[in-house]
Design a protein around this motif. Sequence first.
Motif, PDB file in Angstrom:
ATOM      1  N   UNK A 171      50.300  30.864 -33.086  1.00  0.00           N
ATOM      2  CA  UNK A 171      51.250  31.986 -33.118  1.00  0.00           C
ATOM      3  C   UNK A 171      50.479  33.304 -33.175  1.00  0.00           C
ATOM      4  N   UNK A 172      49.457  33.340 -34.030  1.00  0.00           N
ATOM      5  CA  UNK A 172      48.654  34.557 -34.165  1.00  0.00           C
ATOM      6  C   UNK A 172      47.926  34.890 -32.870  1.00  0.00           C
ATOM      7  N   UNK A 192      57.778  29.398 -29.393  1.00  0.00           N
ATOM      8  CA  UNK A 192      56.445  28.839 -29.601  1.00  0.00           C
ATOM      9  C   UNK A 192      56.531  27.497 -30.327  1.00  0.00           C
ATOM     10  N   UNK A 193      56.071  26.459 -29.658  1.00  0.00           N
ATOM     11  CA  UNK A 193      56.118  25.106 -30.218  1.00  0.00           C
ATOM     12  C   UNK A 193      54.815  24.376 -29.907  1.00  0.00           C
ATOM     13  N   UNK A 194      54.645  23.227 -30.553  1.00  0.00           N
ATOM     14  CA  UNK A 194      53.596  22.321 -30.128  1.00  0.00           C
ATOM     15  C   UNK A 194      54.000  21.692 -28.808  1.00  0.00           C
ATOM     16  N   UNK A 195      53.148  20.822 -28.274  1.00  0.00           N
ATOM     17  CA  UNK A 195      53.474  20.216 -26.984  1.00  0.00           C
ATOM     18  C   UNK A 195      54.170  18.873 -27.126  1.00  0.00           C
ATOM     19  N   UNK A 262      51.007  27.698 -23.852  1.00  0.00           N
ATOM     20  CA  UNK A 262      50.052  27.394 -22.780  1.00  0.00           C
ATOM     21  C   UNK A 262      50.076  28.472 -21.702  1.00  0.00           C
ATOM     22  N   UNK A 263      51.253  28.974 -21.363  1.00  0.00           N
ATOM     23  CA  UNK A 263      51.348  30.007 -20.334  1.00  0.00           C
ATOM     24  C   UNK A 263      50.649  31.297 -20.761  1.00  0.00           C
ATOM     25  N   UNK A 268      46.222  24.432 -24.195  1.00  0.00           N
ATOM     26  CA  UNK A 268      47.246  23.643 -24.866  1.00  0.00           C
ATOM     27  C   UNK A 268      47.400  24.084 -26.324  1.00  0.00           C
ATOM     28  N   UNK A 269      48.582  23.914 -26.908  1.00  0.00           N
ATOM     29  CA  UNK A 269      48.739  24.183 -28.339  1.00  0.00           C
ATOM     30  C   UNK A 269      47.887  23.228 -29.173  1.00  0.00           C
TER      31      UNK A 269
END
Length: 286
Positions: A171-172, A192-195, A262-263, A268-269
């Motif tokens: 996030x940061x 914002x999430x994990x994958x 990711x974008x 990757x997260x």
Amino acid sequence: MGKVLITGYTGNIGRYVVEGLLDKSVEIVCASRKADKRESISELQEVVPFDFLNSETFNEVLIDVDRVFLVRPPQLASPKKDMYPFLKYIKEKGIKHIVFVSLLGVEKNPIAPHRKIEEMIKDLHITYTFLRPSFFMQNLSTTHRNDILYRDEIAVPVGNAITSFVDTRDIADVATEVIANQDPDQNNIYTLTGDVAIDYYTVAEALSEVLERSIQYRKINYMKFRKETIEKGVNKNFANVMTMLYFITRMGSAKKVTNDIEQILKRKPTTFRSFAEDYKRLWVKN
């Protein structure tokens, strides 16, 4: 460009935003309730006394500032009373952009404090970026740390629901990228999430493997969770917000997975296993 005001600069997200912006040579001002005078830490960083509830601290903290990184203090549960005066002052001072850490699914949750803050920012016509993260992985190394460390358990009222946990360092990194490199005149919303979304049984299993001892997931009902949380010394308002968030998680609100991280970051997260390895020391018994 002017300086960037960082609220919550010692928190799970703010501390990494500070590091990221300093690495990019961006001048920052850190707002602190504990500071009693302005203090220059380096050529790029200073700490200034600030309190959302004290309008007398508003002017100095915004000197030469044109962008704000905003985190809602958990203890401030009444945004209209607690945070609107500062947001109104930001508007009057002509701040160009607010990056606000909001909440996953907040657009469907009108009672969440984060939703109310988003609406206030929009109503004031301040250019914004809303970061809407899922549950922080770091909740397990802070809020739920003692449960894991001393009781070898995670006790939350979410049943079998799945959650797309996100690392606050990610996030940061997104916040840093937005502040340093994106157009300050453009409104944006990022989820914002994990994958991957996982349940708390999977969380407990991963922690068990990393810590090399059994960590159990204990299902608990909402009222018992709230009661136990308050008994641990948590403010009642914050305990109410936590209980509400876990309630909507059980209803499926935290399962969404996006590729926004990711974008923006071109990577990757962070995975939950990587997070657990990095924070392992916090749950290791002496």
